[in-house]
Motif scaffolding. Structure first.
Motif, PDB file in Angstrom:
ATOM      1  N   THR A  24       1.746   6.292  -7.232  1.00 50.04           N
ATOM      2  CA  THR A  24       0.703   7.130  -7.841  1.00 50.04           C
ATOM      3  C   THR A  24       1.085   8.608  -7.816  1.00 50.04           C
ATOM      4  O   THR A  24       0.721   9.359  -8.729  1.00 50.04           O
ATOM      5  CB  THR A  24      -0.644   6.938  -7.116  1.00 50.04           C
ATOM      6  N   LYS A  25       1.824   9.015  -6.788  1.00 52.32           N
ATOM      7  CA  LYS A  25       2.256  10.410  -6.712  1.00 52.32           C
ATOM      8  C   LYS A  25       3.375  10.690  -7.716  1.00 52.32           C
ATOM      9  O   LYS A  25       3.401  11.746  -8.357  1.00 52.32           O
ATOM     10  CB  LYS A  25       2.742  10.730  -5.293  1.00 52.32           C
TER      11      LYS A  25
ATOM     12  N   SER B 223     -11.121   8.750  -2.905  1.00 58.51           N
ATOM     13  CA  SER B 223     -10.194   9.355  -3.865  1.00 58.51           C
ATOM     14  C   SER B 223     -10.845  10.438  -4.711  1.00 58.51           C
ATOM     15  O   SER B 223     -10.180  11.179  -5.406  1.00 58.51           O
ATOM     16  CB  SER B 223      -9.626   8.267  -4.793  1.00 58.51           C
TER      17      SER B 223
ATOM     18  N   ILE C 162      -3.842   3.022  -6.369  1.00 56.78           N
ATOM     19  CA  ILE C 162      -3.268   2.522  -5.114  1.00 56.78           C
ATOM     20  C   ILE C 162      -3.723   1.087  -4.866  1.00 56.78           C
ATOM     21  O   ILE C 162      -2.931   0.214  -4.484  1.00 56.78           O
ATOM     22  CB  ILE C 162      -3.672   3.431  -3.937  1.00 56.78           C
TER      23      ILE C 162
ATOM     24  N   THR D 165      -1.876  -2.485  -4.106  1.00 58.35           N
ATOM     25  CA  THR D 165      -2.003  -2.992  -2.739  1.00 58.35           C
ATOM     26  C   THR D 165      -2.568  -4.398  -2.664  1.00 58.35           C
ATOM     27  O   THR D 165      -2.090  -5.237  -1.887  1.00 58.35           O
ATOM     28  CB  THR D 165      -2.912  -2.052  -1.910  1.00 58.35           C
TER      29      THR D 165
ATOM     30  N   GLY E   5       0.808  -1.210   0.000  1.00 58.50           N
ATOM     31  CA  GLY E   5       0.000   0.000   0.000  1.00 58.50           C
ATOM     32  C   GLY E   5       0.843   1.262   0.000  1.00 58.50           C
ATOM     33  O   GLY E   5       0.537   2.230  -0.711  1.00 58.50           O
TER      34      GLY E   5
ATOM     35  N   TYR F 249       0.935   4.097  -2.908  1.00 58.46           N
ATOM     36  CA  TYR F 249       0.709   5.527  -2.688  1.00 58.46           C
ATOM     37  C   TYR F 249       1.847   6.357  -3.290  1.00 58.46           C
ATOM     38  O   TYR F 249       1.612   7.354  -3.980  1.00 58.46           O
ATOM     39  CB  TYR F 249       0.599   5.807  -1.193  1.00 58.46           C
TER      40      TYR F 249
ATOM     41  N   THR G 275     -10.455   3.682   0.320  1.00 58.29           N
ATOM     42  CA  THR G 275      -9.489   4.235  -0.624  1.00 58.29           C
ATOM     43  C   THR G 275     -10.140   4.534  -1.967  1.00 58.29           C
ATOM     44  O   THR G 275      -9.926   5.590  -2.566  1.00 58.29           O
ATOM     45  CB  THR G 275      -8.315   3.260  -0.837  1.00 58.29           C
TER      46      THR G 275
ATOM     47  N   GLU H 248      -6.815   7.926  -8.671  1.00 61.00           N
ATOM     48  CA  GLU H 248      -5.749   7.724  -7.691  1.00 61.00           C
ATOM     49  C   GLU H 248      -6.034   6.568  -6.749  1.00 61.00           C
ATOM     50  O   GLU H 248      -5.170   5.724  -6.486  1.00 61.00           O
ATOM     51  CB  GLU H 248      -5.541   9.016  -6.892  1.00 61.00           C
ATOM     52  N   GLY H 249      -7.266   6.501  -6.234  1.00 62.32           N
ATOM     53  CA  GLY H 249      -7.619   5.419  -5.321  1.00 62.32           C
ATOM     54  C   GLY H 249      -7.547   4.063  -5.989  1.00 62.32           C
ATOM     55  O   GLY H 249      -7.084   3.070  -5.395  1.00 62.32           O
TER      56      GLY H 249
END
Length: 307
Positions: A88-89, A152, A102, A106, A81, A85, A148, A98-99
């Protein structure tokens, strides 16, 4: 181990996925089909799969060892996870996706891909150890995972009541069944086993149907999907292996956790996206690409870290 068994599993999953894809192209299935079938998939078939993972299981480990094993699986998902995160950034995934991105990293397909590989490496008994991953997986994906996905999108939050899904409740019940060795009548066991057998083909058909709603070229040319897949398939297992290797002395336990971390994205993610009105085509693209690539990356991870 027999690498042909690993490849055969991947080919089977992709083949059933394409059945769903062609059904969508022939208008046999479609978005309406997915919307109607997904609740049955989540609440019936997936719940049966959770229960099936704990019935008739006779643990050969002590209670303390089982708790340690489950803790390692929790750590496996936490590490994945965090990497999800960060990834994605770095690649600047759009806020709306984005959610999903992730979650693509995960949550891994431990059962349908991981179990056959674990059996090939360590024998039938090792499947039970691998099945313990289902406890943290289900607890996390139906709580943190749904939060998540739904958190998002700007301004949208998921309530605790909405997080309390049928699969999450069934997982807590299954944990109690496993802990106290509660027996089932034979007819109940047979019913649960039969229902759980529908999970894999139905999941892949739903994923294929989601892909059928978009041009396949578009699904295969999203560069972010490939980056996310490589993080899921290569970076996550390598990170988990080197994080756990200094204090996990049992090679089989370390190997099982590493193999399960190296599996592609969980198929249930598409079902969750449909349920919570997220972009299921993006999730399906990630599952599709990671499943195909895993036929190459899983043998590589085994050769690099475990042989």
């Amino acid at each position: 181990m027999d690498m042909m068994q690993v490849i055969a599993t991947m080919v089977m999953l992709v083949a059933v996925m394409f059945v769903g894809y062609f059904c969508a192209k022939l208008n046999i299935t479609g978005p309406v089909f997915n919307k109607q079938v997904s609740p049955v998939m989540m609440n019936i078939f997936l719940s049966a799969t959770v229960l099936h993972s704990v019935i008739n299981v006779v643990p050969s480990l002590s209670g303390r060892e089982i708790c340690q094993f489950i803790a390692l699986f929790f750590l496996m998902m936490v590490v994945s996870g965090l990497l999800g995160y960060i990834a994605t950034k770095i690649i600047r995934v759009p806020k709306a996706e984005e959610g999903i991105a992730i979650c693509l990293i995960t949550y891994m397909n431990t059962a349908f891909v991981g179990y056959p590989i674990v059996e090939a490496l360590y024998g039938t008994e090792a499947i039970f150890y691998a099945s313990l991953s289902g406890i943290p997986f289900n607890l996390m994906i139906y709580s943190v995972g749904t939060m998540t996905l739904c958190g998002s999108t700007t301004g949208q939050k998921i309530s605790l009541k909405k997080m309390l899904t049928v699969p999450l409740i069934v997982t807590m019940v299954a944990t109690a069944i496993f802990a106290f060795r509660i027996p089932f009548p034979a007819i109940v066991e047979d019913t649960i086993t039969t229902l759980s057998g529908a999970t894999t083909p139905m999941s892949m058909i739903i994923i294929g149907t989601s892909l059928g709603a978009i041009p396949l070229k578009k699904a295969l040319t999203n560069w972010r999907v490939y980056v996310l897949s490589l993080v899921r398939l290569v970076l996550c297992p390598v990170a988990v292996y080197f994080l756990m290797a200094p204090f996990v002395t049992n090679e089989m336990i370390l190997g099982i956790v590493t193999v399960l971390t190296a599996t592609p994205t969980a198929m249930v993610l598409t079902i969750l996206c449909i349920q919570y009105d997220r972009d299921d085509s993006f999730a399906s693209s990630g599952i599709f690409v990671s499943t195909i690539l895993s036929a190459l990356t899983i043998p590589f991870i085994i050769w690099l870290l475990l042989l």
